[in-house]
Design a protein around this motif. Structure first.
Motif, PDB file in Angstrom:
ATOM      1  N   PHE A  64      53.286 -11.359  40.210  1.00 11.33           N
ATOM      2  CA  PHE A  64      52.074 -11.712  39.724  1.00 11.33           C
ATOM      3  C   PHE A  64      51.662 -11.766  38.018  1.00 11.33           C
ATOM      4  CE2 PHE A  64      52.174  -7.336  39.215  1.00 11.33           C
ATOM      5  CZ  PHE A  64      51.417  -7.135  37.838  1.00 11.33           C
ATOM      6  N   VAL A  66      47.925 -11.998  35.949  1.00 12.54           N
ATOM      7  CA  VAL A  66      46.075 -11.469  36.046  1.00 12.54           C
ATOM      8  C   VAL A  66      45.419 -11.525  35.179  1.00 12.54           C
ATOM      9  CG1 VAL A  66      47.256  -9.061  34.610  1.00 12.54           C
ATOM     10  CG2 VAL A  66      45.041  -9.226  36.131  1.00 12.54           C
ATOM     11  N   LYS A  82      40.762 -10.688  37.891  1.00  8.32           N
ATOM     12  CA  LYS A  82      41.326 -12.525  38.419  1.00  8.32           C
ATOM     13  C   LYS A  82      42.888 -12.213  38.984  1.00  8.32           C
ATOM     14  CE  LYS A  82      38.057 -15.881  37.197  1.00  8.32           C
ATOM     15  NZ  LYS A  82      37.399 -15.907  38.642  1.00  8.32           N
ATOM     16  N   LEU A  83      43.848 -11.172  40.140  1.00 12.82           N
ATOM     17  CA  LEU A  83      44.682 -11.068  40.161  1.00 12.82           C
ATOM     18  C   LEU A  83      44.913 -12.646  41.083  1.00 12.82           C
ATOM     19  CD1 LEU A  83      47.223  -9.661  40.343  1.00 12.82           C
ATOM     20  CD2 LEU A  83      46.240  -8.248  41.916  1.00 12.82           C
ATOM     21  N   ARG A  84      46.616 -13.280  40.768  1.00 11.63           N
ATOM     22  CA  ARG A  84      46.737 -14.063  41.538  1.00 11.63           C
ATOM     23  C   ARG A  84      48.506 -13.676  41.812  1.00 11.63           C
ATOM     24  NH1 ARG A  84      44.120 -16.316  37.366  1.00 11.63           N
ATOM     25  NH2 ARG A  84      45.833 -16.178  36.067  1.00 11.63           N
ATOM     26  N   GLU A  89      48.359 -15.575  47.308  1.00 10.69           N
ATOM     27  CA  GLU A  89      46.826 -14.962  47.497  1.00 10.69           C
ATOM     28  C   GLU A  89      46.394 -14.997  46.154  1.00 10.69           C
ATOM     29  OE1 GLU A  89      47.419 -11.957  50.987  1.00 10.69           O
ATOM     30  OE2 GLU A  89      49.351 -12.303  49.900  1.00 10.69           O
ATOM     31  N   SER A  90      44.979 -14.421  45.842  1.00  4.55           N
ATOM     32  CA  SER A  90      44.204 -13.811  44.873  1.00  4.55           C
ATOM     33  C   SER A  90      43.220 -13.244  45.147  1.00  4.55           C
ATOM     34  CB  SER A  90      43.833 -14.915  44.129  1.00  4.55           C
ATOM     35  OG  SER A  90      43.461 -16.001  44.823  1.00  4.55           O
ATOM     36  N   ASP A  92      40.318 -11.159  43.622  1.00  5.02           N
ATOM     37  CA  ASP A  92      38.543 -11.235  42.014  1.00  5.02           C
ATOM     38  C   ASP A  92      38.167  -9.789  42.437  1.00  5.02           C
ATOM     39  OD1 ASP A  92      39.185 -13.407  41.879  1.00  5.02           O
ATOM     40  OD2 ASP A  92      37.441 -14.885  42.389  1.00  5.02           O
TER      41      ASP A  92
END
Length: 179
Positions: A64, A66, A82-84, A89-90, A92
């Motif tokens: 991931f 961030v 904001k995590l991806r 998937e992501s 907030d």
């Protein structure tokens, strides 16, 4: 044969008693370490992180990135995340820290269940919280024992352990740097 069993039993008792005598590390153990890690100072403005999540079998589950943006609001500090995930998937989230004293903060976020805290001593902070998150279509609530360590070069190393019903569920490792 009896002597072998007694020796094995004695070794087992020694190992178990040795493990039970260890104490878990506490944030105050890092009081004399530097640089001083003050979350609302370090995370003010933009920071970025990258990491991996291991499953309970210690296999890499997901990678991931961030992006974090910290903003001071009077006596509170807001950290927008904001995590991806590399799965596509992501997420907030917005975390709010309210300082209780020099070392303790209350932590709130819509996805956090129950009380959550941040403790800051020396170069370490410890976050304790339970988080509900939907991953791969399933809603999961995990309890976290989350440690961050500010290094002299400004990089933060983050290692978090997640449990579910008291059993190991995942481990997260991340590095964070200021932009």
């Amino acid at each position: 044969m009896k002597l072998h069993r007694l020796t094995t039993l004695a070794c087992l008792v020694f190992v178990v008693s040795s493990l039970s005598c260890t104490t878990a590390m506490k944030p105050a153990d890092f009081s004399n370490k530097s640089p001083r890690f003050v979350p609302e100072e370090y995370f003010l403005g933009k920071t970025q992180g990258t990491g991996i999540i291991f499953d309970r079998g210690r296999n890499v589950k997901v990678a991931f990135t961030v992006d974090l943006d910290g903003v001071a609001h009077g006596d509170t500090f807001q950290l927008n995340e904001k995590l991806r995930l590399d799965t596509g998937e992501s997420f907030d989230r917005t975390y709010t820290l309210k300082k209780v004293n020099e070392h303790l903060y209350d932590l709130t976020c819509p996805d956090i269940n129950g009380p959550a805290t941040v403790e800051s001593y020396g170069n370490a902070i410890k976050l304790t919280y339970s988080l509900t998150q939907t991953m791969e279509g399933k809603s999961v609530t995990l309890s976290f024992d989350d440690w961050m360590f500010l290094q002299p070069n400004g990089i933060v190393l983050n290692r978090a352990f997640a449990t579910k019903y008291g059993f190991d569920a995942a481990e997260v490792f991340m590095s964070i740097r200021k932009n």
